[in-house]
Design a protein around this motif. Structure first.
Motif, PDB file in Angstrom:
ATOM      1  N   TYR A  12       0.780  -1.170  -0.220  1.00  0.00           N
ATOM      2  CA  TYR A  12       0.059   0.042   0.028  1.00  0.00           C
ATOM      3  C   TYR A  12       1.012   1.351  -0.119  1.00  0.00           C
ATOM      4  O   TYR A  12       1.971   1.262   0.255  1.00  0.00           O
ATOM      5  CB  TYR A  12      -0.918   0.090   1.259  1.00  0.00           C
ATOM      6  CG  TYR A  12      -0.208  -0.066   2.662  1.00  0.00           C
ATOM      7  CD1 TYR A  12       0.174   1.368   3.002  1.00  0.00           C
ATOM      8  CD2 TYR A  12       0.257  -0.996   3.284  1.00  0.00           C
ATOM      9  CE1 TYR A  12       0.852   1.486   4.424  1.00  0.00           C
ATOM     10  CE2 TYR A  12       0.834  -1.025   4.565  1.00  0.00           C
ATOM     11  CZ  TYR A  12       1.013   0.128   4.863  1.00  0.00           C
ATOM     12  OH  TYR A  12       1.786   0.399   6.257  1.00  0.00           O
ATOM     13  N   LEU A  13       0.158   2.268  -0.307  1.00  0.00           N
ATOM     14  CA  LEU A  13       0.927   3.801  -0.160  1.00  0.00           C
ATOM     15  C   LEU A  13       0.295   4.395   1.044  1.00  0.00           C
ATOM     16  O   LEU A  13      -1.154   4.491   1.032  1.00  0.00           O
ATOM     17  CB  LEU A  13       0.515   4.594  -1.317  1.00  0.00           C
ATOM     18  CG  LEU A  13       1.256   3.881  -2.521  1.00  0.00           C
ATOM     19  CD1 LEU A  13       1.013   4.871  -3.938  1.00  0.00           C
ATOM     20  CD2 LEU A  13       2.929   3.829  -2.458  1.00  0.00           C
ATOM     21  N   MET A  14       1.069   5.217   1.690  1.00  0.00           N
ATOM     22  CA  MET A  14       0.175   5.860   2.962  1.00  0.00           C
ATOM     23  C   MET A  14       1.001   7.397   2.858  1.00  0.00           C
ATOM     24  O   MET A  14       2.333   7.306   2.812  1.00  0.00           O
ATOM     25  CB  MET A  14       0.541   5.535   4.325  1.00  0.00           C
ATOM     26  CG  MET A  14       0.161   6.173   5.548  1.00  0.00           C
ATOM     27  SD  MET A  14       1.390   7.611   6.000  1.00  0.00           S
ATOM     28  CE  MET A  14       2.526   6.555   6.669  1.00  0.00           C
ATOM     29  N   PHE A  15       0.515   8.507   3.021  1.00  0.00           N
ATOM     30  CA  PHE A  15       1.091   9.743   3.113  1.00  0.00           C
ATOM     31  C   PHE A  15       0.247  10.695   3.993  1.00  0.00           C
ATOM     32  O   PHE A  15      -0.823  10.723   4.012  1.00  0.00           O
ATOM     33  CB  PHE A  15       1.502  10.224   1.842  1.00  0.00           C
ATOM     34  CG  PHE A  15       0.539  11.065   1.231  1.00  0.00           C
ATOM     35  CD1 PHE A  15       0.432  12.546   1.266  1.00  0.00           C
ATOM     36  CD2 PHE A  15      -0.245  10.450   0.215  1.00  0.00           C
ATOM     37  CE1 PHE A  15      -0.871  13.145   0.901  1.00  0.00           C
ATOM     38  CE2 PHE A  15      -1.393  11.129  -0.267  1.00  0.00           C
ATOM     39  CZ  PHE A  15      -1.581  12.263  -0.074  1.00  0.00           C
ATOM     40  N   PRO A  60       1.673  18.364   5.572  1.00  0.00           N
ATOM     41  CA  PRO A  60       1.572  19.344   6.700  1.00  0.00           C
ATOM     42  C   PRO A  60      -0.025  19.860   6.530  1.00  0.00           C
ATOM     43  O   PRO A  60      -0.624  20.395   5.452  1.00  0.00           O
ATOM     44  CB  PRO A  60       2.300  20.308   6.374  1.00  0.00           C
ATOM     45  CG  PRO A  60       3.683  19.613   6.016  1.00  0.00           C
ATOM     46  CD  PRO A  60       2.881  18.787   4.884  1.00  0.00           C
ATOM     47  N   GLY A  61      -0.724  19.686   7.732  1.00  0.00           N
ATOM     48  CA  GLY A  61      -2.177  20.203   7.738  1.00  0.00           C
ATOM     49  C   GLY A  61      -3.009  19.380   7.066  1.00  0.00           C
ATOM     50  O   GLY A  61      -4.095  20.198   6.808  1.00  0.00           O
ATOM     51  N   GLU A  62      -3.022  18.146   6.560  1.00  0.00           N
ATOM     52  CA  GLU A  62      -3.592  17.548   5.788  1.00  0.00           C
ATOM     53  C   GLU A  62      -3.977  16.353   6.416  1.00  0.00           C
ATOM     54  O   GLU A  62      -3.404  15.857   7.456  1.00  0.00           O
ATOM     55  CB  GLU A  62      -3.176  17.151   4.379  1.00  0.00           C
ATOM     56  CG  GLU A  62      -3.027  18.726   3.432  1.00  0.00           C
ATOM     57  CD  GLU A  62      -2.791  18.354   2.051  1.00  0.00           C
ATOM     58  OE1 GLU A  62      -2.654  17.048   2.039  1.00  0.00           O
ATOM     59  OE2 GLU A  62      -2.461  19.215   1.178  1.00  0.00           O
ATOM     60  N   PRO A  63      -5.175  15.458   6.247  1.00  0.00           N
ATOM     61  CA  PRO A  63      -5.272  14.072   6.577  1.00  0.00           C
ATOM     62  C   PRO A  63      -4.601  13.177   6.260  1.00  0.00           C
ATOM     63  O   PRO A  63      -3.458  13.204   5.284  1.00  0.00           O
ATOM     64  CB  PRO A  63      -6.806  13.766   6.089  1.00  0.00           C
ATOM     65  CG  PRO A  63      -7.246  14.953   5.614  1.00  0.00           C
ATOM     66  CD  PRO A  63      -6.283  15.836   5.162  1.00  0.00           C
ATOM     67  N   VAL A  64      -4.351  11.987   6.885  1.00  0.00           N
ATOM     68  CA  VAL A  64      -3.632  10.735   6.403  1.00  0.00           C
ATOM     69  C   VAL A  64      -4.135  10.258   5.180  1.00  0.00           C
ATOM     70  O   VAL A  64      -5.481  10.026   5.088  1.00  0.00           O
ATOM     71  CB  VAL A  64      -3.384   9.924   7.457  1.00  0.00           C
ATOM     72  CG1 VAL A  64      -2.829   8.677   6.993  1.00  0.00           C
ATOM     73  CG2 VAL A  64      -2.552  10.350   8.608  1.00  0.00           C
ATOM     74  N   HIS A  65      -3.642   9.898   4.084  1.00  0.00           N
ATOM     75  CA  HIS A  65      -4.324   9.292   2.887  1.00  0.00           C
ATOM     76  C   HIS A  65      -3.672   7.962   2.757  1.00  0.00           C
ATOM     77  O   HIS A  65      -2.456   7.658   3.145  1.00  0.00           O
ATOM     78  CB  HIS A  65      -3.693  10.109   1.707  1.00  0.00           C
ATOM     79  CG  HIS A  65      -4.452  11.511   1.626  1.00  0.00           C
ATOM     80  ND1 HIS A  65      -4.078  12.559   2.419  1.00  0.00           N
ATOM     81  CD2 HIS A  65      -5.572  11.949   0.944  1.00  0.00           C
ATOM     82  CE1 HIS A  65      -4.868  13.555   2.165  1.00  0.00           C
ATOM     83  NE2 HIS A  65      -5.742  13.167   1.190  1.00  0.00           N
ATOM     84  N   PHE A  66      -4.511   7.110   2.080  1.00  0.00           N
ATOM     85  CA  PHE A  66      -4.051   5.564   2.075  1.00  0.00           C
ATOM     86  C   PHE A  66      -4.358   5.236   0.773  1.00  0.00           C
ATOM     87  O   PHE A  66      -5.739   5.690   0.099  1.00  0.00           O
ATOM     88  CB  PHE A  66      -4.750   4.933   3.159  1.00  0.00           C
ATOM     89  CG  PHE A  66      -4.755   3.316   3.053  1.00  0.00           C
ATOM     90  CD1 PHE A  66      -3.501   2.520   3.608  1.00  0.00           C
ATOM     91  CD2 PHE A  66      -5.438   2.417   2.466  1.00  0.00           C
ATOM     92  CE1 PHE A  66      -3.513   1.365   3.346  1.00  0.00           C
ATOM     93  CE2 PHE A  66      -5.447   1.325   2.159  1.00  0.00           C
ATOM     94  CZ  PHE A  66      -4.508   0.482   2.785  1.00  0.00           C
ATOM     95  N   ALA A  67      -3.900   4.358  -0.224  1.00  0.00           N
ATOM     96  CA  ALA A  67      -4.291   3.621  -1.166  1.00  0.00           C
ATOM     97  C   ALA A  67      -3.620   2.506  -1.542  1.00  0.00           C
ATOM     98  O   ALA A  67      -2.299   2.296  -0.957  1.00  0.00           O
ATOM     99  CB  ALA A  67      -4.051   4.900  -2.558  1.00  0.00           C
TER     100      ALA A  67
END
Length: 213
Positions: free
Chosen positions: A150-153, A156-163
């Motif tokens: 998977y990818l996670m990032f 700054p100032g943003e939610p955690v994103h997952f794909a």
């Protein structure tokens, strides 16, 4: 253990005496039984580090929950320290990649989270990212997919994103390099950026790095 007793440079950094580890892999921060922090080879900017658990596992999602919470605490502390010196930072992980051990152009099969000063518009890299309020929330929601790449990032100032993993080596590094106007510098094996590693070591470790490599 000597650094040449294992093909995994992260395991070597976490377990070997510093004098047996190449200068660029020597831990900047080390918590026995929890994790280790080293300057990232291919550091696109000064202050770029990776945070890895001591336990050899393929992603932070695959860590036992107790070990996972300890690593997240260390990650938070490291991110805060980086931000004190270099400003707001992005984190990302290419989890459970399917490469062999060692440092290779595609991936490293020991879990590690990148901490990179700056913001790079990574939410625009693919349309299928799912957003979470926190890294803990993302990991809890993704528990059923343990072992899957998977990818996670989080910028700054943003939610955690997952794909799901799109199967592109050094996916985020390609985009960060392009955002910096250095599109050809994404491959850490080809462009190691020793100068940025030394700068990070001087800043975080409070001492000069060795010059040989």
């Amino acid at each position: 253990m000597r650094a040449d007793d294992t093909d995994c440079f992260i395991c070597a950094a976490g377990h070997c005496p510093p004098e047996l580890i190449p200068w660029y892999d020597r831990p900047l921060i080390h918590e026995p039984e929890v994790g280790t922090v080293i300057g990232a080879v291919g550091a696109l900017v000064p202050g770029y580090v990776i945070v890895a658990p001591i336990m050899h596992t393929r992603s932070i999602r695959d860590l036992p929950k107790g070990k996972r919470s300890e690593l997240l605490r260390l990650l938070d502390a490291v991110r805060s320290r980086i931000e004190r010196h270099y400003g707001p930072a992005t984190i990302f992980e290419h989890g459970s990649c399917r490469e062999l051990e060692g440092r290779r152009p595609a991936c490293v099969a020991h879990s590690h989270v990148h901490v990179v000063p700056g913001k790079y518009g990574l939410a625009q890299t693919a349309p299928q990212f799912t957003a979470f309020d926190s890294l803990e929330g993302m990991l809890a929601a993704a528990d059923s997919g343990r072992g899957l790449s998977y990818l996670m990032f989080q910028e700054p100032g943003e939610p955690v994103h997952f794909a799901a993993d799109p199967g592109v080596s050094q996916f985020f590094r390609r985009h960060i390099a392009a955002a910096l106007g250095e599109a050809d510098a994404w491959d850490y094996a080809a462009v190691p950026r020793w100068d940025n590693i030394r700068e990070t070591q001087r800043t975080l470790a409070g001492q000069s790095a060795e010059c040989s490599h």
